[in-house]
Design a protein around this motif. Structure first.
Motif, PDB file in Angstrom:
ATOM      1  N   ARG A 287      38.768  -9.637 -10.366  1.00  0.00           N
ATOM      2  CA  ARG A 287      38.598  -8.526 -11.039  1.00  0.00           C
ATOM      3  C   ARG A 287      39.775  -7.799 -11.618  1.00  0.00           C
ATOM      4  O   ARG A 287      40.030  -7.143 -12.451  1.00  0.00           O
ATOM      5  CB  ARG A 287      37.707  -7.469 -10.383  1.00  0.00           C
ATOM      6  N   LEU A 288      41.069  -8.388 -10.819  1.00  0.00           N
ATOM      7  CA  LEU A 288      42.376  -7.720 -11.036  1.00  0.00           C
ATOM      8  C   LEU A 288      43.051  -8.999 -11.916  1.00  0.00           C
ATOM      9  O   LEU A 288      44.276  -9.042 -11.966  1.00  0.00           O
ATOM     10  CB  LEU A 288      42.938  -7.448  -9.756  1.00  0.00           C
ATOM     11  N   GLY A 289      42.493  -9.888 -12.204  1.00  0.00           N
ATOM     12  CA  GLY A 289      43.230 -11.211 -12.922  1.00  0.00           C
ATOM     13  C   GLY A 289      43.884 -12.230 -12.358  1.00  0.00           C
ATOM     14  O   GLY A 289      44.573 -12.796 -13.147  1.00  0.00           O
ATOM     15  N   TYR A 290      43.479 -12.437 -11.056  1.00  0.00           N
ATOM     16  CA  TYR A 290      44.221 -13.300 -10.154  1.00  0.00           C
ATOM     17  C   TYR A 290      43.183 -14.374 -10.191  1.00  0.00           C
ATOM     18  O   TYR A 290      41.839 -14.517 -10.206  1.00  0.00           O
ATOM     19  CB  TYR A 290      44.439 -13.072  -8.915  1.00  0.00           C
ATOM     20  N   ARG A 291      43.648 -15.758 -10.237  1.00  0.00           N
ATOM     21  CA  ARG A 291      42.977 -16.793 -10.656  1.00  0.00           C
ATOM     22  C   ARG A 291      42.590 -17.480  -9.282  1.00  0.00           C
ATOM     23  O   ARG A 291      41.713 -18.442  -9.053  1.00  0.00           O
ATOM     24  CB  ARG A 291      43.729 -18.171 -11.312  1.00  0.00           C
ATOM     25  N   SER A 292      43.162 -16.910  -8.151  1.00  0.00           N
ATOM     26  CA  SER A 292      42.648 -17.369  -6.808  1.00  0.00           C
ATOM     27  C   SER A 292      42.822 -16.116  -5.763  1.00  0.00           C
ATOM     28  O   SER A 292      43.707 -15.441  -6.139  1.00  0.00           O
ATOM     29  CB  SER A 292      43.438 -18.571  -6.378  1.00  0.00           C
ATOM     30  N   GLU A 293      42.049 -16.562  -4.910  1.00  0.00           N
ATOM     31  CA  GLU A 293      42.179 -15.238  -3.701  1.00  0.00           C
ATOM     32  C   GLU A 293      43.460 -15.668  -3.099  1.00  0.00           C
ATOM     33  O   GLU A 293      44.181 -14.500  -2.823  1.00  0.00           O
ATOM     34  CB  GLU A 293      41.052 -15.529  -2.786  1.00  0.00           C
TER      35      GLU A 293
END
Length: 314
Positions: A287-293
């Motif tokens: 939801r914040l635009g990061y492709r991975s945790e």
């Protein structure tokens, strides 16, 4: 509702959005009926604004590093950064913890306390309020350590709220707690807005950047859509500036590069979400635009010093 849902924004500019974000997330109010000699120690409360208003009698605010501040009837003072301080009938008087006098719980967030030696009386309305939204925290960070509005100051709207609060607190009436707490919420926001309009310090730095036609639009874009893959180039295009001119101007006005500001704002949003919702870290990362945790967790720890999991436990 998503983080970037436009329905959560009502302002037409970045400064308007910052003011709109001043919504109370938690609050605690106190009516203190005090007689000389008296003194109360107010504890430090992280991320809270304390406000104090004598509605009958005078008192003094004591805060380390500052001269004592005289509060006359109808004055109001904010201590925006959650620092511990004292309220006393006269400078240097002994004080006790505000938790020591026995309290009458009017509701789960409003108490009445009585304290003192039986001399001349002072009545105070106080409260600790909290603004959780990241835009609000950015605004609160730039406030001075003490903000005072005197009853003699010319301020029609703020004066009207102060007068209403004074009249409501003058005696106990049915529904008084509801009226006082709502007026206090309005009062805090009005004081912050008055400071923004009148104090030269509010015309520079981050607040000055919010007022700038182009840099303010860039900040507004970040606040509204923190999940977008914003770059210096895309932000510059968004505000119709060249990349180099935008990068230099943003850094000069805000005090940090645009991409750094984007990351810090995302982490502020994440901290609020971790504290208030049960969102899982992997979902929050997306939801914040990061492709991975993993990428999100690295950015979060680099920015805040702790992992998302540790922040949730706090």
């Amino acid at each position: 509702m998503t983080i970037s849902d436009p329905s959560m924004w009502r302002g037409t500019d970045a400064l308007g959005d910052a003011l709109h974000a001043l919504r109370m997330q938690g609050a605690f109010y106190i009516r203190s009926e005090l007689t000389d000699p008296w003194g109360l120690d107010i504890p430090a409360m992280s991320d809270c604004i304390w406000f104090h208003m004598p509605v009958a009698g005078d008192c003094w605010l004591e805060l380390d590093g500052h001269d004592p501040t005289l509060l006359r009837t109808g004055d109001c003072v904010l201590v925006p950064h959650g620092r511990g301080h004292s309220l006393v009938g006269a400078p240097g008087q002994p004080s006790v913890s505000m938790y020591e006098p026995e309290a009458e719980w009017v509701s789960d967030r409003y108490i009445v306390i009585e304290h003192g030696g039986g001399g001349p009386a002072t009545t105070l309305v106080c409260g600790a309020v909290k603004f959780e939204h990241p835009s609000a925290r950015g605004l609160l960070d730039v406030l001075p350590e003490v903000m005072q509005v005197q009853s003699s100051a010319g301020r029609s709207r703020l004066g009207a709220t102060l007068d209403l609060l004074t009249m409501e607190a003058a005696d106990r009436r049915p529904g008084g707690e509801a009226v006082i707490t709502r007026l206090a919420d309005i009062l805090v926001i009005q004081m912050i807005r008055a400071w923004m309009e009148d104090d030269p310090a509010a015309q520079t730095g981050w607040l000055g950047a919010l007022r700038d036609k182009q840099i303010g639009r860039a900040i507004l874009a970040i606040h509204r859509e923190p999940e977008r893959d914003w770059t210096v180039e895309s932000l510059a295009r968004h505000v119709a500036m060249s990349r180099s001119a935008f990068a230099a101007r943003f850094t000069e006005m805000v005090g940090e590069p645009a991409v750094s500001y984007l990351t810090r704002y995302r982490m502020q949003v994440a901290t609020t979400e971790l504290a208030e919702t049960g969102v899982v870290v992997s979902e929050l990362a997306g939801r914040l635009g990061y492709r991975s945790e993993a990428a999100f967790s690295r950015a979060y720890k680099r920015t805040t010093g702790v992992s998302p999991g540790s922040m949730r436990k706090r």
